[in-house]
Enzyme design. Structure first.
Site, short mmCIF file in Angstrom:
data_model
loop_
_atom_site.label_atom_id
_atom_site.label_comp_id
_atom_site.label_asym_id
_atom_site.label_seq_id
_atom_site.Cartn_x
_atom_site.Cartn_y
_atom_site.Cartn_z
CG HIS A 111 -5.16 1.51 9.03
ND1 HIS A 111 -6.53 1.55 9.19
CD2 HIS A 111 -4.95 0.81 7.88
CE1 HIS A 111 -7.11 0.91 8.19
NE2 HIS A 111 -6.19 0.43 7.38
CD GLU B 185 6.07 0.31 21.15
OE1 GLU B 185 5.74 -0.35 20.15
OE2 GLU B 185 5.73 1.47 21.35
#
Lengths: 718, 718
Positions: free
Chosen positions: A429, A523
């Site tokens: 989400h 990341e």
């Protein structure tokens, strides 16, 4: 005459006693004092007689009572008298104590000890005929304190202009800090003296999707070290941030004094309070030993037990993901070449596919095959749903609906396929910061998850928050995260939030909010890069209030493997990546790399497959912030231990002492270590694997390469 | 030589033609011209050759593309080139026309005529390789125009800094205006020349629960009158405000030039646009006759037909309410003496009742008895639900849950009781401006309504909007009202919104949004008071875009009846109150007074019982803004007409000409008129009732007292 003199002396002494109060920790080593000086509250903290925190002021400044108008009317310079920071007399003090153990649903230990002495002082502000309480809890690992605002005739509603809780340190100190910000914690940690912070601050951050820097402020948790004689490691943070803004710390670098700085809303107001209310706990964890700071559970202890009726659905999760390949740029979240889509109107089946959409049926099935074959609980799939074409940078409120898959993602087929292989898909989400939109769709989104058997959702808040003007750490947004956690609980769903506020021990009260990113994760190795010492710091900072979904496990650290000439690389050795599963606690852990990279190193991958993520016990063997961490943990309900050690940019040696093992048993240790010639830049994939039988008398010398590490699985030999 | 000259001349003429375009109304009386002057768009409007609107500029200024940061970063002074207000060439023009009738579900006529000529000019901005369209529709009653932003490569997302649509009037004019504001329209209408507005502006408003004044700006709909030779009545407003901020008008009082001024969000941004998109229509209704302005349906014609699949639940509603007695201070909305309650936590059964809670079982049943006995469709009950103790002035987000009744309001029993008497209860959803909270609870709130058979809800927005920083007329809040209307439609519920944006013809597209307050209504007679001419102005202003729930029908105009010495009074005669049901159109009308006051005047009350609220036809017999209005309407589906006339602070005579009746029929007219000695101050309750047989040849002289009126029901004699 004598009588009068004695009485006067008694009065003087008595009034001194009346206005000052002290508290000791259960083991007597910490002592905290509270005093009012000319009606202003102060506290201080000593450890074995030595000052940890000098006399520091407390209090809050308020905006005017009642309805707040817009920005121009917020400043009310007349309101000095109405602040909650002066004019106090102490009218009561109440001592209390607690010594309990409680079992977290998932944690670093089966049971946590919550042992403290408490002092609650009632302060009356006669001029305004109202009172507040300041509550102190002194543990063997440090101090927590908070303000309480009882419901009463003259204190019902107020708006906070600023909370001014000071932490005045006695000397300059080494600090591991992030630039203060209302929206992002994704900066590289700086390591400097306190006095050097102002000079360093301007270069201490890089760009971010959503950021609002606060000059010369730093974030919490903040890690400090008073070096030299009476060495102390100090961690400053907050616990139980509920219906209140998260705080940064302003620094007076001349006096080594920190002060809370709350996150405002778009109008500059810092909190809307209705009594009865309490603030978060401000926490000062301290110990001569860094290991004991890491081991502290104070922040969790200061949170309330959960009211959730059923927590049986909350469980540990090891997962892989259709994710890293998009992060590095090999594929995309978006399905089509469009750059302008309207959710609910655009017919995505008519758009031109960009040919790089990762979340497609074929690829997802391949990932399912690999992840299920290797025993993972779940597979995250990002980019499964419509809206990625223009999801970012447009302040687009209706950016996703969280329920409509792309044309090449067959949600039913893929979930059936996954379930047939005994694995779940993990929902994604991404809210794009549009919190109002996420709340609007949350019921439908969670119903969809229930329908297709998703057990957990990774949420994201990339971009500025909508309601526009609110920040990621504003009071309104804090309450948004909690509303989502509570609603997810209604649907028996676990939440792992990215770009949200960092946890403050709330996993005790909201146990389905199992993890968060809320810091610079793996990341960033594909973005600006992380420092080699990054992972030796984060457990002392970000992790203090709760788990982080750091998403480790990158085996193919150099990205020129994908893109010739690409200079990006993950700044660790492969073995260090394995160690992260032990050193960085989270009940939800990702093996973040692509299956093909694991396939090439199935021997090393075995550690990730084996390692537990939920623990009966944890021993911090040795740790120094910014340098190294060595940790051993016992898998919950199993006679297995896992050991992990990491270092910074310096090669190091360390001898693992297995005395944490129970006596009289033999264990097989499988050691995953840096190769002799390993180096995070020149030879990151050099590693060796060997087995040894160990007992609690064993000692194992380990050599860690530059930004290297080792991981050991220790399984009882029956 | 000659040839060249001719060609040059042709070129000059040709380029003049190419850059200017004109449009006429279907009857040819209006003419509108569009031209580009040095790349800047202008339009003007003439009526029978006389200037109504001088050459007026069009365009928009933009903030930078992409994600908007917080306030300090909004100003981007470099962005001149990127505004949509210059550098245009016209690359296309398209003419169109329409002549249709459409039937509103409820309205002032059975059918509305939508007849216009249209010109759409495409303007290319070469410097930014993008284009916009400006569309003009010219009706027999005036001009509407809007901007359109087609989806295209170089125009996908932009943020509006301001829309600069000018309406440049040729002379000074009489104006009926409200002080410009982002949050309230509840001010007394001022009547001055345009040139006098700046001097009058500072005293043109009183205090309000939520207000953000815009200096020297005025609101829309704005009513104007060019007096003297070539007299024109002009109404300036907007139609179809959807996904866009509502606008005020800035005034250059020297040049009699208005310019749109959009409502910002908390950061100063005035609209987040994703193409394809259109702005609202800016409307200029004009006629030499005031009656024709009142009769105009242009604003509705400019709205799109509804997409609702089932509109059968949308019907006219005449209602009474447990309401006025709270407004005047006789009883309270709140149940208890508490001033600090927590929805979901406070046990209201344990609070001390204040003894003044109006919405209790006994009183509600009494109102049900009276309202049902007198044929009303619904009874509004305010104060039925928990939260009123501290509902206002605290910026309290979780202020109501809309589903929990007070201990003395038995929601099941009362609804059963009402239904047994063939009446419904009307729901009340006061949001206190906390729109995010209302959206959170809307599904549960509407489900509760369905469960207990409520068909309509009065909503309220008293107080500043949450999300904090947004205004009542900001784009976000506009979209909130529309989300609520759409969700209510899912539950087949009608919405009557108070303190919301004023309607802009949206009842065509969202027909369940049946009415709104959104202006200074009857309740203000109990607050600051309304002017005697107030109701002679509102139909020319507030009502132009849609019905208003004015809540008329006060028979006991003087409030010293309740509170000896109280100087407050409703500034009309009783007969004028009856006339309001005809003069002020709404499909949802309240008989606002207490039953006991109607019981004392059942003869006069008969008119309210009889009058229709949905119409086959409407004739504005005679009207002058601020002075008088006389209106006749035919009840839908019945051979009945209702006539109403009102005056301002001046007594007037008027002869009602019944030529609107069909020939060859006889009707019984029941006349409710001011008594000969009636006066709104000295003798408001003096009225006379008499019957007369009338035909379409009849004329009836009426005497209206100061702030008086008359109402006539005209029923066919079979």
């Amino acid at each position: 005459m004598k009588n009068i003199k004695i009485s006067a002396l008694f009065l003087v002494v008595g009034s001194f006693i009346l206005n000052a109060q002290s508290l000791k920790s259960p083991d007597g080593k910490f002592e905290m004092s509270f005093q009012l000086k000319e009606g202003v509250p102060y506290y201080d903290l000593k450890y074995q007689g030595k000052t940890v925190v000098e006399e520091s002021k407390l209090g809050l400044r308020l905006l005017r009572d009642g309805d707040i108008q817009f920005a121009s009317e917020i400043e009310n310079k007349d309101q000095k008298g109405k602040n909650l920071d002066n004019g106090f007399t102490k009218t009561a003090e109440k001592f209390d104590a607690k010594n309990e153990t409680w079992d977290p649903i998932m944690g670093e230990k089966k049971s946590y000890i919550n042992h403290y002495n408490e002092l609650a002082v009632t302060l009356d502000q006669a001029a305004n005929d109202r009172h507040i309480i300041i509550k102190f809890r002194l543990f063997n690992d440090g101090l927590g304190f908070r303000y309480e605002f009882p419901e009463q005739k003259n204190l019902n509603y107020f708006i906070i202009k600023e909370e001014d809780s000071e932490i005045d340190l006695p000397t300059d100190m080494k600090a591991w800090w992030l630039a203060g910000d209302y929206d992002s914690q994704e900066y590289k940690t700086q390591t400097t003296q306190l006095s050097e912070i102002p000079a360093q601050w301007p270069t201490s951050y890089d760009g971010n999707a959503s950021q609002t820097l606060i000059k010369n402020a730093v974030q919490m948790p903040l890690m400090l070290k008073k070096e030299g004689k009476d060495q102390m490691y100090i961690n400053i943070s907050e616990a139980a941030v509920i219906n209140y803004a998260a705080a940064n710390l302003e620094l007076d670098a001349t006096n080594f004094k920190f002060k809370t700085h709350l996150t405002p809303d778009g109008q500059g107001a810092k909190g809307y309070i209705q009594t009865p209310a309490v603030t978060p706990w401000r926490t000062i964890i301290a110990s001569p030993k860094a290991e004991e700071v890491l081991a502290s559970k104070m922040i969790f202890n200061l949170n309330e037990p959960t009211q959730y009726k059923d927590t049986s659905y909350i469980k540990p999760t090891k997962y892989m993901g259709v994710w890293w390949e998009m992060i590095i740029g090999k594929s995309q979240w978006a399905y089509s070449t469009a750059n302008n889509v309207h959710i609910g109107k655009t017919d995505f089946t008519k758009l031109t596919p960009n040919g790089k959409h990762a979340a497609n049926n074929t690829k997802v099935k391949e990932y399912i095959d690999f992840a299920s074959a290797n025993g993972f609980d779940a597979l995250l799939v990002e980019g499964w749903n419509t809206g990625w074409e223009d999801w970012f940078g447009h302040s687009k409120e209706f950016v996703f609906d969280f329920i409509t898959p792309y044309p090449d993602f067959d949600i039913k087929m893929l979930n059936d396929y996954a379930h047939s292989k005994n694995i779940k898909l993990m929902m994604h989400h991404e809210t794009s910061g549009s919190a109002t939109n996420y709340e609007r769709w949350a019921d439908d989104a969670f119903k969809l998850m229930n329908k297709y058997g998703y057990e957990s959702a990774k949420t994201g808040y990339v971009g500025n928050i909508i309601p526009r003007g609110e920040h990621h750490y504003s009071q309104w947004t804090i309450n948004h995260y909690l509303r989502i956690a509570e609603k997810a609980n209604d649907y028996k769903i676990m939440i792992n939030s990215h770009e949200s506020v960092r946890p403050t021990g709330l996993s005790r009260t909201y146990p389905n909010w199992v993890a968060a990113e809320a810091a610079r994760g793996t990341e960033f190795e594909a973005f600006g890069g992380n420092n080699p010492d990054h992972q030796t710091i984060l457990p002392f900072t970000r992790f203090m209030g709760g788990p982080m979904d750091y998403t480790p496990g990158i085996f193919q650290t150099k990205l020129d493997y994908y893109f010739p000439g690409d200079t990006r690389f993950v700044k660790t050795t492969l073995a260090k990546q394995l160690a992260l599963y032990v050193v960085m606690y989270s009940p939800l852990q990702m093996a973040a790399d692509l299956p093909e990279n694991y396939a090439k190193h199935m021997d090393a991958f075995q550690f990730i497959k084996d390692v537990a993520v939920d623990w009966d016990d944890t021993k911090i063997l040795s740790a120094e912030p910014g340098d190294y961490i060595h940790t051993a943990r016992k898998a919950k309900g199993k006679d297995e231990w896992y050991v992990g050690g990491i270092t910074d940019e310096n090669a190091r040696n360390f001898t693992v002492d297995f005395s944490f093992l129970p006596k009289g048993k033999k264990y097989e240790a499988t050691v995953y270590a840096d190769g002799d010639d390993a180096d995070y830049i020149k030879n990151p994939q050099s590693y060796k694997i060997y087995k040894k039988t160990v007992t609690n008398k064993s000692k194992l010398p380990m050599k860690l390469a530059r930004s290297g590490g080792y991981a050991i699985s220790v399984k009882v030999i029956k």
